[in-house]
Design a protein around this motif. Structure first.
Motif, PDB file in Angstrom:
ATOM      1  N   GLY A  60       0.829  -1.197   0.000  1.00 29.49           N
ATOM      2  CA  GLY A  60       0.000   0.000   0.000  1.00 29.49           C
ATOM      3  C   GLY A  60       0.861   1.243   0.000  1.00 29.49           C
ATOM      4  N   TYR A  61       0.262   2.335   0.385  1.00 26.96           N
ATOM      5  CA  TYR A  61       0.964   3.615   0.491  1.00 26.96           C
ATOM      6  C   TYR A  61       1.117   3.919   1.972  1.00 26.96           C
ATOM      7  N   VAL A  62       2.335   4.213   2.411  1.00 25.44           N
ATOM      8  CA  VAL A  62       2.617   4.396   3.832  1.00 25.44           C
ATOM      9  C   VAL A  62       2.963   5.861   4.073  1.00 25.44           C
ATOM     10  N   LEU A  63       2.189   6.490   4.948  1.00 20.73           N
ATOM     11  CA  LEU A  63       2.332   7.912   5.228  1.00 20.73           C
ATOM     12  C   LEU A  63       2.697   8.095   6.694  1.00 20.73           C
ATOM     13  N   GLY A  64       3.825   8.723   6.956  1.00 21.88           N
ATOM     14  CA  GLY A  64       4.270   8.957   8.322  1.00 21.88           C
ATOM     15  C   GLY A  64       3.962  10.370   8.778  1.00 21.88           C
ATOM     16  N   VAL A  65       3.542  10.490  10.027  1.00 21.30           N
ATOM     17  CA  VAL A  65       3.220  11.794  10.615  1.00 21.30           C
ATOM     18  C   VAL A  65       4.037  11.936  11.892  1.00 21.30           C
ATOM     19  N   THR A  66       4.913  12.941  11.942  1.00 20.97           N
ATOM     20  CA  THR A  66       5.778  13.110  13.096  1.00 20.97           C
ATOM     21  C   THR A  66       5.854  14.582  13.478  1.00 20.97           C
ATOM     22  N   GLY A  67       6.349  14.836  14.664  1.00 26.20           N
ATOM     23  CA  GLY A  67       6.461  16.199  15.155  1.00 26.20           C
ATOM     24  C   GLY A  67       6.512  16.200  16.668  1.00 26.20           C
ATOM     25  N   ALA A  68       6.724  17.361  17.230  1.00 22.21           N
ATOM     26  CA  ALA A  68       6.850  17.494  18.680  1.00 22.21           C
ATOM     27  C   ALA A  68       5.511  17.239  19.365  1.00 22.21           C
ATOM     28  N   GLY A  72      -0.600  18.598  17.435  1.00 26.24           N
ATOM     29  CA  GLY A  72      -1.881  18.171  16.874  1.00 26.24           C
ATOM     30  C   GLY A  72      -1.779  17.019  15.898  1.00 26.24           C
ATOM     31  N   LYS A  73      -0.804  16.137  16.091  1.00 21.59           N
ATOM     32  CA  LYS A  73      -0.608  15.029  15.141  1.00 21.59           C
ATOM     33  C   LYS A  73      -1.828  14.107  15.093  1.00 21.59           C
ATOM     34  N   SER A  74      -2.358  13.728  16.253  1.00 21.09           N
ATOM     35  CA  SER A  74      -3.474  12.779  16.270  1.00 21.09           C
ATOM     36  C   SER A  74      -4.721  13.368  15.629  1.00 21.09           C
ATOM     37  N   THR A  75      -4.994  14.634  15.910  1.00 18.84           N
ATOM     38  CA  THR A  75      -6.150  15.293  15.296  1.00 18.84           C
ATOM     39  C   THR A  75      -5.960  15.395  13.789  1.00 18.84           C
ATOM     40  N   LEU A  76      -4.724  15.651  13.363  1.00 15.51           N
ATOM     41  CA  LEU A  76      -4.433  15.718  11.931  1.00 15.51           C
ATOM     42  C   LEU A  76      -4.610  14.349  11.277  1.00 15.51           C
ATOM     43  N   VAL A  77      -4.160  13.290  11.948  1.00 13.93           N
ATOM     44  CA  VAL A  77      -4.339  11.936  11.412  1.00 13.93           C
ATOM     45  C   VAL A  77      -5.822  11.626  11.262  1.00 13.93           C
ATOM     46  N   ALA A  78      -6.624  12.012  12.250  1.00 17.65           N
ATOM     47  CA  ALA A  78      -8.067  11.771  12.159  1.00 17.65           C
ATOM     48  C   ALA A  78      -8.660  12.466  10.940  1.00 17.65           C
ATOM     49  N   ALA A  79      -8.203  13.692  10.660  1.00 20.71           N
ATOM     50  CA  ALA A  79      -8.703  14.413   9.485  1.00 20.71           C
ATOM     51  C   ALA A  79      -8.243  13.748   8.198  1.00 20.71           C
ATOM     52  N   LEU A  94      -1.329   3.031  12.620  1.00 22.40           N
ATOM     53  CA  LEU A  94      -0.458   2.595  13.713  1.00 22.40           C
ATOM     54  C   LEU A  94      -0.037   3.850  14.461  1.00 22.40           C
ATOM     55  N   ALA A  95      -0.567   4.017  15.660  1.00 22.86           N
ATOM     56  CA  ALA A  95      -0.272   5.201  16.461  1.00 22.86           C
ATOM     57  C   ALA A  95       0.645   4.797  17.601  1.00 22.86           C
ATOM     58  N   VAL A  96       1.871   5.276  17.563  1.00 20.48           N
ATOM     59  CA  VAL A  96       2.847   4.914  18.590  1.00 20.48           C
ATOM     60  C   VAL A  96       2.682   5.861  19.771  1.00 20.48           C
ATOM     61  N   ASP A  97       2.374   5.286  20.922  1.00 16.76           N
ATOM     62  CA  ASP A  97       2.156   6.057  22.140  1.00 16.76           C
ATOM     63  C   ASP A  97       3.294   5.835  23.114  1.00 16.76           C
ATOM     64  N   PRO A  98       3.525   6.781  24.014  1.00 20.32           N
ATOM     65  CA  PRO A  98       4.521   6.545  25.067  1.00 20.32           C
ATOM     66  C   PRO A  98       4.127   5.334  25.900  1.00 20.32           C
ATOM     67  N   SER A  99       5.108   4.590  26.369  1.00 18.32           N
ATOM     68  CA  SER A  99       4.844   3.411  27.169  1.00 18.32           C
ATOM     69  C   SER A  99       4.562   3.782  28.614  1.00 18.32           C
ATOM     70  N   SER A 100       3.653   3.043  29.216  1.00 19.84           N
ATOM     71  CA  SER A 100       3.433   3.177  30.651  1.00 19.84           C
ATOM     72  C   SER A 100       4.675   2.702  31.394  1.00 19.84           C
ATOM     73  N   GLU A 159       1.718   7.248  12.967  1.00 19.28           N
ATOM     74  CA  GLU A 159       1.930   8.439  13.790  1.00 19.28           C
ATOM     75  C   GLU A 159       2.970   8.127  14.853  1.00 19.28           C
ATOM     76  N   THR A 160       4.035   8.889  14.896  1.00 17.70           N
ATOM     77  CA  THR A 160       5.086   8.638  15.859  1.00 17.70           C
ATOM     78  C   THR A 160       4.695   9.185  17.226  1.00 17.70           C
ATOM     79  N   VAL A 161       5.388   8.702  18.231  1.00 15.73           N
ATOM     80  CA  VAL A 161       5.320   9.338  19.535  1.00 15.73           C
ATOM     81  C   VAL A 161       5.872  10.756  19.387  1.00 15.73           C
ATOM     82  N   GLY A 162       5.503  11.672  20.275  1.00 17.83           N
ATOM     83  CA  GLY A 162       6.029  13.031  20.196  1.00 17.83           C
ATOM     84  C   GLY A 162       7.543  13.022  20.222  1.00 17.83           C
ATOM     85  N   VAL A 163       8.174  13.664  19.236  1.00 15.25           N
ATOM     86  CA  VAL A 163       9.616  13.530  19.059  1.00 15.25           C
ATOM     87  C   VAL A 163      10.337  14.832  19.383  1.00 15.25           C
TER      88      VAL A 163
END
Length: 339
Positions: A60-68, A72-79, A94-100, A159-163
């Protein structure tokens, strides 16, 4: 009682077949298998998984979304999900979240912001725990991407974890990289320090309705003005979005143009680099795990003690480990002695 291998194989085949029809529970089980199986310690389950797919595997086509954090990365991904669904595409996320720090699991913050799509059968959302992995991704993210592609998703959003300033692994794992910024996060010098001038295909100035948005866009464009276009002729745009309102038309147009550009040329080279990186990473993990086969923990600690005490230089210590590794490999491949 242990389940016979044949029964396990048949169950896996049924799960793969169900996942390929879009069954979310089956897809989730396969992703859990990918996340929770260490390919170094026991790769048999993963080999069985991939052997259940026909060849060649779908891409398929793989689109990465990253940033600090906070841009608003998650809201942007939803849009973006909504935009791709309007075009009739199946979307995997695939939304990478910080680990507990207590359970090691993902905090699920990304999925909360995408709740509007949780009941859409054409969308599959998965939060992945970073598990302390550097680079903004989880250890299993590359294999999870390939799994969703093989299951027929037209678009896989990562979507990466906040970087911060050094986490740029996403650029080697996707086809197109969006670097998201927002007003109030620093000037263009900070953008340059973050490494985004190297990894971004498209810059996104989100929260463009906030004060300072014009300055953010202007500084990014001034910074990019000195660069020449890449070998494929692509000049990286800076686009404005207001993800909370779904105002992302300019971004969607830029993504489509970059996807078309890849289809005309450079996409194959990017895929080749992705494959090489994925193979190399697993090979490195495999041989790192093999250290315990050539040296006990006590032996390795003793070697480290000598380096720490200055009795041995680092290069000599590494050569000693590699010599033992080569000896172990030689023993493994040598024919058995005959009497």
């Amino acid at each position: 009682m242990e389940i016979p291998a044949a029964a396990r194989g048949a169950a896996l085949q049924r799960t793969v077949a169900a996942a390929r029809t879009g069954d979310p529970r089956a897809i989730g089980r396969l992703l859990s298998l990918v996340e929770n199986t260490d390919p170094v310690c026991d790769d048999a389950p993963l080999q069985a998984l991939w052997s259940a797919f026909p060849r060649p595997l779908a891409c398929g086509y793989v689109l990465g979304v990253t940033g600090a954090p906070g841009v608003g990365k998650s809201t942007l991904v939803a849009a973006l999900i909504a935009a791709f669904r309007r075009d009739g595409m199946r979307v995997g996320v695939l939304a990478v979240d910080p680990s507990s720090p207590f359970t090691g699991g993902a905090l699920l913050g990304d999925r909360i912001r995408m709740h509007a799509h949780t009941t859409d059968p054409g969308v599959f959302l998965r939060s992945m725990a970073a598990r302390g992995h550097l680079g903004g991704l989880a250890p299993a993210t590359p294999m999870a991407i390939r799994l969703l592609e093989a299951l027929g998703f037209d678009v896989v959003l990562v979507e990466t974890v906040g970087v911060g300033q050094g986490e740029i692994a996403v650029a080697r794992a996707v086809d197109t990289t969006l670097v998201v910024t927002a007003p109030g996060l620093g000037d263009a010098v900070q953008a340059a320090k973050a490494g985004v001038l190297e990894i971004a295909d498209i810059f996104v100035a989100n929260k463009a309705d906030h004060p300072g948005a014009d300055q953010t866009v202007r500084e990014l464009r001034q910074t990019l003005a000195v660069e020449s276009s890449g070998p494929d002729g692509w000049r990286r745009p800076v686009v404005r979005t207001v993800a909370t309102r779904g105002d992302i038309d300019e971004l969607v147009d830029a993504v489509r143009r970059h996807r078309d550009r890849l289809a005309q040329g450079g996409g194959r080279d990017r895929r080749r680099r992705r494959a090489a990186d994925d193979v190399r990473a697993l090979v490195f993990r495999h041989y790192a795990g093999r250290l315990t086969e050539v040296m006990t923990g006590a032996e390795f600690d003793a070697l480290a003690d000598r380096v720490a005490a200055g009795e041995l230089d680092l290069l000599t210590a590494v050569r000693a480990v590699l010599a033992d590794t080569r000896a172990a490999v030689a023993r493994a491949v040598s024919p058995p002695a005959t009497s």
